[in-house]
Scaffold this motif. Sequence first.
Motif, mmCIF file in Angstrom:
data_model
loop_
_atom_site.group_PDB
_atom_site.id
_atom_site.type_symbol
_atom_site.label_atom_id
_atom_site.label_comp_id
_atom_site.label_asym_id
_atom_site.label_seq_id
_atom_site.Cartn_x
_atom_site.Cartn_y
_atom_site.Cartn_z
ATOM 1 N N GLY A 51 -59.879 86.311 144.098
ATOM 2 C CA GLY A 51 -60.967 85.471 143.620
ATOM 3 C C GLY A 51 -60.610 84.002 143.698
ATOM 4 N N SER A 52 -61.487 83.176 143.130
ATOM 5 C CA SER A 52 -61.397 81.728 143.322
ATOM 6 C C SER A 52 -60.165 81.089 142.690
ATOM 7 C CB SER A 52 -62.661 81.051 142.792
ATOM 8 O OG SER A 52 -62.820 81.289 141.409
ATOM 9 N N LYS A 53 -59.973 81.275 141.413
ATOM 10 C CA LYS A 53 -58.896 80.559 140.719
ATOM 11 C C LYS A 53 -57.518 81.048 141.149
ATOM 12 C CE LYS A 53 -61.820 79.501 136.814
ATOM 13 N NZ LYS A 53 -62.262 79.948 135.518
ATOM 14 N N GLN A 54 -57.308 82.354 141.126
ATOM 15 C CA GLN A 54 -55.992 82.863 141.508
ATOM 16 C C GLN A 54 -55.727 82.664 142.994
ATOM 17 O OE1 GLN A 54 -54.563 86.651 139.994
ATOM 18 N NE2 GLN A 54 -56.104 86.566 138.363
ATOM 19 N N GLY A 55 -56.755 82.794 143.823
ATOM 20 C CA GLY A 55 -56.579 82.547 145.254
ATOM 21 C C GLY A 55 -56.160 81.116 145.513
ATOM 22 N N ALA A 56 -56.843 80.162 144.846
ATOM 23 C CA ALA A 56 -56.482 78.746 144.997
ATOM 24 C C ALA A 56 -55.089 78.479 144.443
ATOM 25 C CB ALA A 56 -57.519 77.863 144.305
ATOM 26 N N LEU A 57 -54.759 79.096 143.306
ATOM 27 C CA LEU A 57 -53.412 78.919 142.744
ATOM 28 C C LEU A 57 -52.332 79.436 143.700
ATOM 29 C CD1 LEU A 57 -53.805 79.813 138.955
ATOM 30 C CD2 LEU A 57 -53.034 77.644 139.920
ATOM 31 N N ALA A 58 -52.601 80.544 144.351
ATOM 32 C CA ALA A 58 -51.645 81.084 145.323
ATOM 33 C C ALA A 58 -51.429 80.094 146.463
ATOM 34 C CB ALA A 58 -52.123 82.431 145.861
ATOM 35 N N MET A 59 -52.510 79.443 146.914
ATOM 36 C CA MET A 59 -52.376 78.473 148.008
ATOM 37 C C MET A 59 -51.723 77.176 147.541
ATOM 38 S SD MET A 59 -53.213 80.148 150.561
ATOM 39 C CE MET A 59 -52.875 81.733 149.773
ATOM 40 N N ILE A 60 -51.941 76.789 146.284
ATOM 41 C CA ILE A 60 -51.227 75.635 145.728
ATOM 42 C C ILE A 60 -49.733 75.940 145.691
ATOM 43 C CG2 ILE A 60 -50.830 74.300 143.608
ATOM 44 C CD1 ILE A 60 -53.915 74.549 143.111
ATOM 45 N N CYS A 61 -49.392 77.145 145.260
ATOM 46 C CA CYS A 61 -47.989 77.577 145.227
ATOM 47 C C CYS A 61 -47.387 77.549 146.633
ATOM 48 C CB CYS A 61 -47.907 78.972 144.612
ATOM 49 S SG CYS A 61 -46.240 79.631 144.460
ATOM 50 N N PRO A 86 -50.184 65.999 161.532
ATOM 51 C CA PRO A 86 -51.449 66.434 162.126
ATOM 52 C C PRO A 86 -52.004 67.734 161.572
ATOM 53 C CG PRO A 86 -49.909 65.748 163.836
ATOM 54 C CD PRO A 86 -49.152 65.745 162.539
ATOM 55 N N SER A 87 -51.148 68.687 161.219
ATOM 56 C CA SER A 87 -51.639 69.989 160.751
ATOM 57 C C SER A 87 -51.756 70.089 159.239
ATOM 58 C CB SER A 87 -50.737 71.108 161.280
ATOM 59 O OG SER A 87 -49.434 70.978 160.743
ATOM 60 N N GLY A 88 -51.386 69.050 158.513
ATOM 61 C CA GLY A 88 -51.409 69.109 157.055
ATOM 62 C C GLY A 88 -52.775 69.333 156.450
ATOM 63 N N GLY A 89 -53.809 68.844 157.105
ATOM 64 C CA GLY A 89 -55.163 69.028 156.579
ATOM 65 C C GLY A 89 -55.557 70.488 156.474
ATOM 66 N N TYR A 90 -55.065 71.289 157.401
ATOM 67 C CA TYR A 90 -55.360 72.719 157.331
ATOM 68 C C TYR A 90 -54.747 73.313 156.061
ATOM 69 C CZ TYR A 90 -56.772 72.229 162.193
ATOM 70 O OH TYR A 90 -57.408 71.833 163.344
ATOM 71 N N ILE A 91 -53.523 72.913 155.750
ATOM 72 C CA ILE A 91 -52.833 73.449 154.574
ATOM 73 C C ILE A 91 -53.562 73.029 153.301
ATOM 74 C CG2 ILE A 91 -50.667 73.472 153.284
ATOM 75 C CD1 ILE A 91 -49.292 73.028 156.111
ATOM 76 N N PHE A 92 -53.966 71.756 153.209
ATOM 77 C CA PHE A 92 -54.761 71.332 152.052
ATOM 78 C C PHE A 92 -56.087 72.089 152.021
ATOM 79 C CE2 PHE A 92 -52.171 67.359 152.521
ATOM 80 C CZ PHE A 92 -51.500 67.478 151.317
ATOM 81 N N GLY A 93 -56.641 72.333 153.187
ATOM 82 C CA GLY A 93 -57.890 73.082 153.276
ATOM 83 C C GLY A 93 -57.771 74.505 152.769
ATOM 84 N N PHE A 94 -56.567 75.094 152.883
ATOM 85 C CA PHE A 94 -56.365 76.467 152.399
ATOM 86 C C PHE A 94 -56.703 76.577 150.912
ATOM 87 C CE2 PHE A 94 -52.689 77.218 155.639
ATOM 88 C CZ PHE A 94 -53.603 77.265 156.674
ATOM 89 N N ILE A 95 -56.352 75.555 150.144
ATOM 90 C CA ILE A 95 -56.590 75.584 148.698
ATOM 91 C C ILE A 95 -58.094 75.607 148.424
ATOM 92 C CG2 ILE A 95 -56.270 74.320 146.528
ATOM 93 C CD1 ILE A 95 -53.686 73.100 147.937
ATOM 94 N N VAL A 96 -58.813 74.716 149.066
ATOM 95 C CA VAL A 96 -60.262 74.637 148.881
ATOM 96 C C VAL A 96 -60.931 75.891 149.438
ATOM 97 C CG1 VAL A 96 -62.325 73.261 149.364
ATOM 98 C CG2 VAL A 96 -60.139 72.122 148.994
ATOM 99 N N THR A 97 -60.452 76.345 150.589
ATOM 100 C CA THR A 97 -61.003 77.555 151.209
ATOM 101 C C THR A 97 -60.863 78.758 150.291
ATOM 102 O OG1 THR A 97 -60.624 76.778 153.451
ATOM 103 C CG2 THR A 97 -60.707 79.166 153.141
ATOM 104 N N ALA A 98 -59.682 78.947 149.721
ATOM 105 C CA ALA A 98 -59.463 80.093 148.830
ATOM 106 C C ALA A 98 -60.397 80.015 147.629
ATOM 107 C CB ALA A 98 -58.009 80.141 148.383
ATOM 108 N N PHE A 99 -60.556 78.815 147.090
ATOM 109 C CA PHE A 99 -61.433 78.667 145.929
ATOM 110 C C PHE A 99 -62.884 78.975 146.292
ATOM 111 C CE2 PHE A 99 -64.152 76.431 142.960
ATOM 112 C CZ PHE A 99 -63.650 76.883 141.754
#
Length: 189
Positions: A51-61, A86-99
Amino acid sequence: MNNQSKKLRVMMNCAIFAAITAILAQVEVPLPLIPISGQTLAVGIAATILGSKQGALAMICYAAMGAVGLPVFAGFSGGAQVLVGPSGGYIFGFIVTAFITGLILEKTRFTVPMALLANVIGMFVTLFFGTMQLKLVLDLSWGASLAAGVYPFLVVGFIKAFLASYIGITVRRRLIQANLISIPKKEIA
């Protein structure tokens, strides 16, 4: 289950999915600027299951592990330089995507069709963040940014969205049956 046990379970789930993301990040198809990796598959699976919160927390971790230098990003890379590269935006995007992916499922239903819709939307969220940073860091035109940061990933992205949806819903149901993740009361009704 007491509150401390619930917190421990949440922390364990987040750590497990951060580790799964790190492992799948090493499954890679090299491209000139940005490789295709299993990271986005892991993000979709995490969001679909947790889900949203735990998925985003996993990507923050996951992002934090890489930021401190652990080699968890694609190509066994790590460090803050990856996040600002150059690829860092994808990683930051993972957090928002998971949420967002998890939130769509929480607001609708945890079914394969809804998970597919949520994961496709999530794919575009990741591509948006990745392309924006790719454009800024490499000072590319919009056309070049889209050619490097979006177009090569669309077909594979749809395949990953389907896989994340099917695997995620299947595993989620089994984890619920095994009482390893809790479900909101809305889902029980």
